[in-house]
Design a protein around this motif. Structure first.
Motif, short mmCIF file in Angstrom:
data_model
loop_
_atom_site.label_atom_id
_atom_site.label_comp_id
_atom_site.label_asym_id
_atom_site.label_seq_id
_atom_site.Cartn_x
_atom_site.Cartn_y
_atom_site.Cartn_z
N SER A 42 -3.57 -9.25 -58.60
CA SER A 42 -4.93 -9.46 -58.11
C SER A 42 -5.39 -10.90 -58.30
N THR A 43 -4.65 -11.65 -59.13
CA THR A 43 -4.99 -13.07 -59.34
C THR A 43 -4.27 -13.98 -58.36
N LEU A 44 -3.38 -13.44 -57.54
CA LEU A 44 -2.60 -14.25 -56.62
C LEU A 44 -3.36 -14.49 -55.31
N PRO A 45 -3.05 -15.57 -54.60
CA PRO A 45 -3.72 -15.85 -53.33
C PRO A 45 -3.31 -14.85 -52.25
N ARG A 46 -4.13 -14.76 -51.22
CA ARG A 46 -3.86 -13.87 -50.09
C ARG A 46 -3.46 -14.67 -48.86
N ARG A 47 -2.69 -14.01 -47.99
CA ARG A 47 -2.41 -14.59 -46.67
C ARG A 47 -3.64 -14.48 -45.79
N ARG A 48 -3.86 -15.48 -44.97
CA ARG A 48 -4.98 -15.42 -44.05
C ARG A 48 -4.74 -14.42 -42.93
N THR A 49 -3.48 -14.21 -42.57
CA THR A 49 -3.16 -13.36 -41.42
C THR A 49 -3.43 -11.89 -41.67
N ASP A 50 -3.01 -11.36 -42.83
CA ASP A 50 -3.14 -9.92 -43.07
C ASP A 50 -3.69 -9.58 -44.46
N GLY A 51 -4.03 -10.58 -45.26
CA GLY A 51 -4.60 -10.31 -46.58
C GLY A 51 -3.60 -9.92 -47.64
N ALA A 52 -2.29 -9.97 -47.33
CA ALA A 52 -1.27 -9.62 -48.32
C ALA A 52 -1.27 -10.64 -49.46
N ARG A 53 -0.97 -10.16 -50.67
CA ARG A 53 -0.86 -11.04 -51.83
C ARG A 53 0.44 -11.84 -51.73
N ILE A 54 0.37 -13.12 -52.08
CA ILE A 54 1.53 -14.00 -51.96
C ILE A 54 2.16 -14.18 -53.35
N VAL A 55 3.41 -13.73 -53.49
CA VAL A 55 4.15 -13.90 -54.73
C VAL A 55 5.15 -15.03 -54.53
N ASP A 56 4.98 -16.11 -55.25
CA ASP A 56 5.92 -17.22 -55.22
C ASP A 56 6.95 -16.97 -56.32
N THR A 57 8.16 -16.57 -55.93
CA THR A 57 9.18 -16.21 -56.92
C THR A 57 9.81 -17.41 -57.60
N GLU A 58 9.38 -18.61 -57.23
CA GLU A 58 9.77 -19.78 -58.01
C GLU A 58 8.85 -19.97 -59.21
N GLU A 59 7.73 -19.26 -59.18
CA GLU A 59 6.79 -19.32 -60.30
C GLU A 59 6.76 -18.03 -61.10
N HIS A 60 7.09 -16.90 -60.45
CA HIS A 60 6.99 -15.59 -61.10
C HIS A 60 8.30 -14.82 -60.99
N THR A 61 8.56 -14.00 -62.00
CA THR A 61 9.71 -13.08 -61.97
C THR A 61 9.24 -11.74 -61.43
N MET A 62 9.94 -11.25 -60.42
CA MET A 62 9.55 -10.01 -59.74
C MET A 62 10.79 -9.15 -59.52
N LYS A 63 10.75 -7.90 -59.96
CA LYS A 63 11.88 -6.98 -59.76
C LYS A 63 11.41 -5.82 -58.88
N LEU A 64 12.06 -5.67 -57.73
CA LEU A 64 11.71 -4.63 -56.77
C LEU A 64 12.56 -3.38 -57.00
N TYR A 65 11.93 -2.21 -56.88
CA TYR A 65 12.63 -0.93 -56.92
C TYR A 65 12.33 -0.23 -55.59
N THR A 66 12.93 -0.71 -54.54
CA THR A 66 12.58 -0.30 -53.19
C THR A 66 13.84 -0.01 -52.38
N THR A 67 13.64 0.44 -51.17
CA THR A 67 14.73 0.55 -50.20
C THR A 67 14.49 -0.47 -49.10
N GLU A 68 15.56 -0.85 -48.43
CA GLU A 68 15.44 -1.80 -47.33
C GLU A 68 14.83 -1.09 -46.12
N GLY A 69 13.73 -1.62 -45.63
CA GLY A 69 13.07 -1.04 -44.48
C GLY A 69 13.48 -1.72 -43.19
N ALA A 70 12.67 -1.50 -42.18
CA ALA A 70 12.97 -2.07 -40.87
C ALA A 70 12.62 -3.55 -40.82
N VAL A 71 13.20 -4.23 -39.85
CA VAL A 71 12.80 -5.60 -39.53
C VAL A 71 11.87 -5.52 -38.32
#
Length: 252
Positions: free
Chosen positions: A43-72
């Motif tokens: 909630s402290t991260l900036p948002r994209r102007r296009t869709d409001g998604a939070r922007i995670v810069d992985t050069e600054e933060h460590t992020m581990k996903l537990y997901t499946t690959e979705g569509a392109v």
């Protein structure tokens, strides 16, 4: 079957040996499944102007996903540009995406995920209740998703996670005594009458759904949290002698 993905986005400049109290665990808001763990509050991260998604810069933060690959997906933006999104899903729902697989940026969809801790977390007057404890629309009460470990030495409420409330019982899960033991345990933990409780079978053998009447999800969460590790249930023989109703077990 979609390919299961466990990705860790990090960099050489990211903190090494991040302490557990600096980690934030996020779950899909709709399924309650673990989506990712990150070393910051998104909630402290900036948002994209296009869709409001939070922007995670992985050069600054460590992020581990537990997901499946979705569509392109190809998305046409208001300026006419076409954007390619490589989506990451929890089940059938996508929770985040990348526009360029070589880019350090991961975009987390607004309102797609939630976080909480295993104690009653207070934000103002609001308790953050895990997804496994939610409103039961048919009764106006609360439904609790239970995961049962059977044939243990001592019955107990063990853990509350996003996916389920884990409990230990002494009975064999395949016997009829499970119903009585679980209901007695939950009635004691919730300080509720047995007539307020109904137990439903889940899709898996160790899964049950408990419906609690006249208590809100917040009240149920607070009562269960206060009794983690501390519930003792009388042996089945004593319960039978008490002659109290235990409520129906319903296939679901």
């Amino acid at each position: 079957m979609p390919k299961r993905t466990t990705l860790t986005f990090t960099s050489e400049d990211a903190p090494v040996g991040t302490q557990e109290d600096r980690l934030f665990v996020y779950y899909c808001k709709f399924t309650g499944k673990h989506a990712f763990t990150i070393d910051c509050d998104i909630s402290t991260l900036p948002r994209r102007r296009t869709d409001g998604a939070r922007i995670v810069d992985t050069e600054e933060h460590t992020m581990k996903l537990y997901t499946t690959e979705g569509a392109v997906k190809l998305i046409k933006r208001h300026n006419g540009n076409i954007e390619r999104q490589h989506r990451y899903n929890v089940g059938m729902l996508h929770v985040c995406y990348k526009c360029d697989m070589e880019s350090p940026y991961v975009y987390v969809l607004g309102d797609a995920v939630a976080t909480y801790v295993n104690q009653a977390v207070i934000t103002g007057d609001k308790v953050l209740v895990p997804p496994c404890i939610h409103l039961h629309a048919a009764t106006g009460g609360t439904e609790v998703r239970l995961e049962i470990e059977d044939r243990v030495h001592r019955p107990a409420l063990v853990k509350i996670s996003a996916d389920h409330v884990r409990i230990h019982i002494t009975s064999n899960i395949a016997t009829d005594t499970v119903q009585s033991e679980v209901l007695q345990m939950m009635a004691k933990a919730l300080n509720a009458r047995l007539t307020q409780l109904t137990l439903h079978k889940g899709s898996r053998g160790r899964q049950r759904f408990l419906v609690v009447e006249h208590l809100t999800p917040t009240e149920v969460f607070e009562k269960l949290s206060a009794n983690i590790g501390g519930i003792q249930v009388a042996p089945e023989k004593e319960q039978s002698q008490a002659g109290r109703p235990i409520g129906p077990l319903v296939n679901r």
